[in-house]
Structures are given as structure tokens and as C-alpha cells.
Design a protein around this motif. Structure first.
Motif, PDB file in Angstrom:
ATOM      1  N   GLN A 118       0.834  -1.202   0.000  1.00 55.01           N
ATOM      2  CA  GLN A 118       0.000   0.000   0.000  1.00 55.01           C
ATOM      3  C   GLN A 118       0.871   1.257   0.000  1.00 55.01           C
ATOM      4  O   GLN A 118       0.540   2.251  -0.645  1.00 55.01           O
ATOM      5  N   GLY A 119       1.979   1.216   0.718  1.00 56.99           N
ATOM      6  CA  GLY A 119       2.890   2.356   0.757  1.00 56.99           C
ATOM      7  C   GLY A 119       3.503   2.637  -0.601  1.00 56.99           C
ATOM      8  O   GLY A 119       3.616   3.783  -1.029  1.00 56.99           O
ATOM      9  N   LYS A 120       3.883   1.573  -1.306  1.00 59.33           N
ATOM     10  CA  LYS A 120       4.443   1.736  -2.652  1.00 59.33           C
ATOM     11  C   LYS A 120       3.401   2.338  -3.586  1.00 59.33           C
ATOM     12  O   LYS A 120       3.702   3.219  -4.386  1.00 59.33           O
ATOM     13  N   SER A 121       2.188   1.873  -3.459  1.00 57.07           N
ATOM     14  CA  SER A 121       1.099   2.376  -4.300  1.00 57.07           C
ATOM     15  C   SER A 121       0.820   3.852  -3.996  1.00 57.07           C
ATOM     16  O   SER A 121       0.647   4.665  -4.908  1.00 57.07           O
ATOM     17  N   ALA A 122       0.803   4.204  -2.718  1.00 56.61           N
ATOM     18  CA  ALA A 122       0.561   5.600  -2.326  1.00 56.61           C
ATOM     19  C   ALA A 122       1.693   6.502  -2.798  1.00 56.61           C
ATOM     20  O   ALA A 122       1.456   7.603  -3.298  1.00 56.61           O
ATOM     21  N   ALA A 123       2.930   6.038  -2.667  1.00 51.73           N
ATOM     22  CA  ALA A 123       4.082   6.828  -3.114  1.00 51.73           C
ATOM     23  C   ALA A 123       4.039   7.041  -4.620  1.00 51.73           C
ATOM     24  O   ALA A 123       4.338   8.126  -5.121  1.00 51.73           O
ATOM     25  N   SER A 124       3.654   6.015  -5.338  1.00 49.03           N
ATOM     26  CA  SER A 124       3.549   6.119  -6.795  1.00 49.03           C
ATOM     27  C   SER A 124       2.480   7.143  -7.189  1.00 49.03           C
ATOM     28  O   SER A 124       2.705   7.976  -8.066  1.00 49.03           O
ATOM     29  N   GLY A 125       1.343   7.082  -6.516  1.00 55.24           N
ATOM     30  CA  GLY A 125       0.278   8.048  -6.796  1.00 55.24           C
ATOM     31  C   GLY A 125       0.692   9.471  -6.483  1.00 55.24           C
ATOM     32  O   GLY A 125       0.401  10.397  -7.246  1.00 55.24           O
ATOM     33  N   LEU A 126       1.380   9.656  -5.369  1.00 53.22           N
ATOM     34  CA  LEU A 126       1.861  10.993  -5.008  1.00 53.22           C
ATOM     35  C   LEU A 126       2.866  11.505  -6.022  1.00 53.22           C
ATOM     36  O   LEU A 126       2.801  12.663  -6.438  1.00 53.22           O
ATOM     37  N   LEU A 127       3.778  10.647  -6.438  1.00 53.78           N
ATOM     38  CA  LEU A 127       4.778  11.052  -7.430  1.00 53.78           C
ATOM     39  C   LEU A 127       4.125  11.465  -8.737  1.00 53.78           C
ATOM     40  O   LEU A 127       4.505  12.470  -9.351  1.00 53.78           O
ATOM     41  N   LYS A 128       3.105  10.717  -9.177  1.00 48.59           N
ATOM     42  CA  LYS A 128       2.382  11.077 -10.412  1.00 48.59           C
ATOM     43  C   LYS A 128       1.753  12.461 -10.268  1.00 48.59           C
ATOM     44  O   LYS A 128       1.812  13.263 -11.203  1.00 48.59           O
TER      45      LYS A 128
END
Length: 62
Positions: free
Chosen positions: A47-57
Motif C-alpha cells: 500500500q505504501g508503494k502504491s501511495a508513493a507512486s500516486g503521489l509522485l504522479k
């Protein structure tokens, strides 16, 4: 990314944010473990990886 975001905040604010996030994650892990979910750390990492990816986008699109 973490360093870039935190460098734009005051040192105290950055530390407060880090502590709040860390405590929230640790509380969630303890709660899930107490309820018998022993795989919670793996789930939280995903979930953290997914959240970080969304934030980066969002950051890159702004």
C-alpha cells in the motif's frame, strides 16, 4: 522524493509529519496483528508503494 518534500518544510514541521505518519503506521500494524493478520507488514509495504507512486504522479503532473 521524501528528501525533496521535507526540504521545503521547516525542520520541526518535517519531523512532526514523519513522527505522525510513523506512529499511525505502527498503530495500524499493532491493531492488525492483534486481530490475527500476520501478513500486515507486507500489505502495508504494498500500500505504501502504491501511495508513493500516486503521489509522485501528482507531483510530476503539477
Amino acid at each position: 522524493m521524501r528528501a525533496e518534500v521535507l526540504s521545503n518544510m521547516s525542520k520541526r514541521s518535517a519531523e512532526d509529519v514523519e513522527v505522525a505518519i510513523r506512529e499511525s503506521i505502527e498503530r495500524r500494524i499493532r491493531k492488525e496483528r492483534s486481530e490475527g493478520n500476520l501478513d500486515i507488514e507486507e500489505v502495508m509495504a504494498d500500500q505504501g508503494k502504491s501511495a508513493a507512486s500516486g503521489l509522485l504522479k501528482k507531483v510530476l503532473n503539477s
